[in-house]
Design an enzyme around this catalytic site. Structure first.
Site, PDB file in Angstrom:
ATOM      1  N   ASP A   1      -1.303   6.072  -5.638  1.00 15.90           N
ATOM      2  CA  ASP A   1      -2.323   7.081  -5.918  1.00 15.90           C
ATOM      3  C   ASP A   1      -1.700   8.136  -6.817  1.00 15.90           C
ATOM      4  OD1 ASP A   1      -4.311   6.137  -3.785  1.00 15.90           O
ATOM      5  OD2 ASP A   1      -2.518   6.535  -2.590  1.00 15.90           O
TER       6      ASP A   1
ATOM      7  N   HIS B   1      -0.879  10.759  -2.308  1.00 21.15           N
ATOM      8  CA  HIS B   1      -2.240  10.391  -1.929  1.00 21.15           C
ATOM      9  C   HIS B   1      -3.145  11.603  -1.823  1.00 21.15           C
ATOM     10  CE1 HIS B   1      -5.537   9.597   0.914  1.00 21.15           C
ATOM     11  NE2 HIS B   1      -5.585   8.408   0.336  1.00 21.15           N
TER      12      HIS B   1
ATOM     13  N   GLU C   1      -4.518   4.010  -8.354  1.00 17.81           N
ATOM     14  CA  GLU C   1      -5.769   4.650  -7.937  1.00 17.81           C
ATOM     15  C   GLU C   1      -5.810   6.081  -8.456  1.00 17.81           C
ATOM     16  OE1 GLU C   1      -8.441   6.122  -4.133  1.00 17.81           O
ATOM     17  OE2 GLU C   1      -6.836   4.654  -3.775  1.00 17.81           O
TER      18      GLU C   1
ATOM     19  N   HIS D   1       0.825  -1.201   0.000  1.00 16.30           N
ATOM     20  CA  HIS D   1       0.000   0.000   0.000  1.00 16.30           C
ATOM     21  C   HIS D   1       0.860   1.252   0.000  1.00 16.30           C
ATOM     22  CE1 HIS D   1      -2.802   2.840   2.305  1.00 16.30           C
ATOM     23  NE2 HIS D   1      -3.428   2.586   1.175  1.00 16.30           N
TER      24      HIS D   1
END
Length: 299
Positions: A45, A58, A126, A16
């Site tokens: 991200d 992020h 993402e 992650h």
């Protein structure tokens, strides 16, 4: 001794934002550590800079994870390069993982790191919304990937298998015009109105309006999964606990699951027991160790 091929395979483990328990999230060090940890894949991200570079961060703002401030979208890549994006973590970066000035990454730079893994690696991207550039974010990400040799049919770049994720149903449906559905993940999570009003600093009226919008977005994301429009379901671990019926329904209908953020032993065991195929974690080495002990037949 033979291996029972019918035995269940362990979930694939995605790091992650890299191995973000060890090093600052989204940094070169975090991703190099994720590969050293043996992660099957990594998650990132992405946002667009003012000059349209795809960068790995992020938050829409720089305040939390750098010594800068203000929106990412208002800075050029050159300006972002001058920021310190790693020291806030308080972890010493080994020389082999690059200098402090080399820790900010663009999407092509992350691909170069993954190409150097010497093995197949998965990359989950993402796309962060709301974005001031709206769906131009998706178009630019795909443009960058094509320039790197991305093959849409297999959604791969050399040894890197790419998938796409978003909470935004508009983003997901826009991606479906260019990407096969099996490589697209609809993210879902419960709306916590207390966090919106309190933790994010909004008052009752504004927080309520934002919560209603987020609930509508969640409901639309759930409809996308119910309708089988995409191949991947991406709930948070709390959502998995609170909505077992939806989880079972989507699993039974053939959706592949990628659950985030799974760090505790209990949550890892829960996901493995449910037959979740992919989990995203801040501690990939520890999770892999637990899964390999529980499932010695490997993958």
């Amino acid at each position: 001794m033979t291996t029972d091929e019918s035995a269940p395979q362990r979930p694939l483990v995605f790091a992650h934002r890299g191995s973000s328990a060890a090093f600052a999230e989204h940094t070169r060090a975090a991703y190099l550590q994720a590969l050293a940890d043996g992660a099957d894949g990594v998650e990132c991200d992405v946002h667009l800079t003012r000059d349209q570079h795809v960068v790995l961060l992020h938050d829409a703002n720089l305040d939390r994870t750098s010594d800068g401030t203000g929106p990412v979208a208002e800075r050029t890549l050159r300006e972002l390069r001058h920021l310190d994006v790693s020291s806030w973590k308080g972890a010493r970066i080994p020389e082999a993982y690059g200098a402090r000035t080399e820790q900010l990454l663009t999407l092509p730079e992350l691909l170069d790191i993954l190409r150097g893994a010497g093995r197949p690696v998965k990359l989950a991207i993402e796309l962060k919304h709301p974005s001031p550039y709206q769906l131009k974010l998706e178009d630019r990400v795909l443009e960058v990937l094509r320039s790197e040799g991305w093959d849409p049919k297999s959604s791969s770049v050399d040894n890197v298998a790419v998938s796409f994720m978003s909470f935004s149903p508009d983003s997901v449906r826009h991606l479906l015009s260019s990407v096969p559905p099996e490589y697209i993940c609809q993210l879902v999570d419960d709306v916590d109105i207390r966090a919106i009003r309190g933790g994010l600093g909004f008052g009752m009226i504004t927080g309520g309006a934002i919560a209603n919008l987020m609930r509508a977005t969640q409901a639309e994301g759930e409809r996308i999964l119910d309708n089988g429009e995409v191949g991947l379901a991406g709930p948070g671990i709390e959502y998995v606990r609170r909505h077992p019926a939806a989880v079972q329904r989507w699993l039974a209908s053939g959706r592949r699951f990628r659950v985030w953020t799974v760090d505790s032993e209990q949550d890892v065991a829960l996901c493995a027991g449910l037959g979740i195929q992919e989990i995203t974690t801040n501690v990939p080495a520890r999770v892999l160790s637990q899964l390999q002990v529980a499932s010695p037949q490997g993958r």
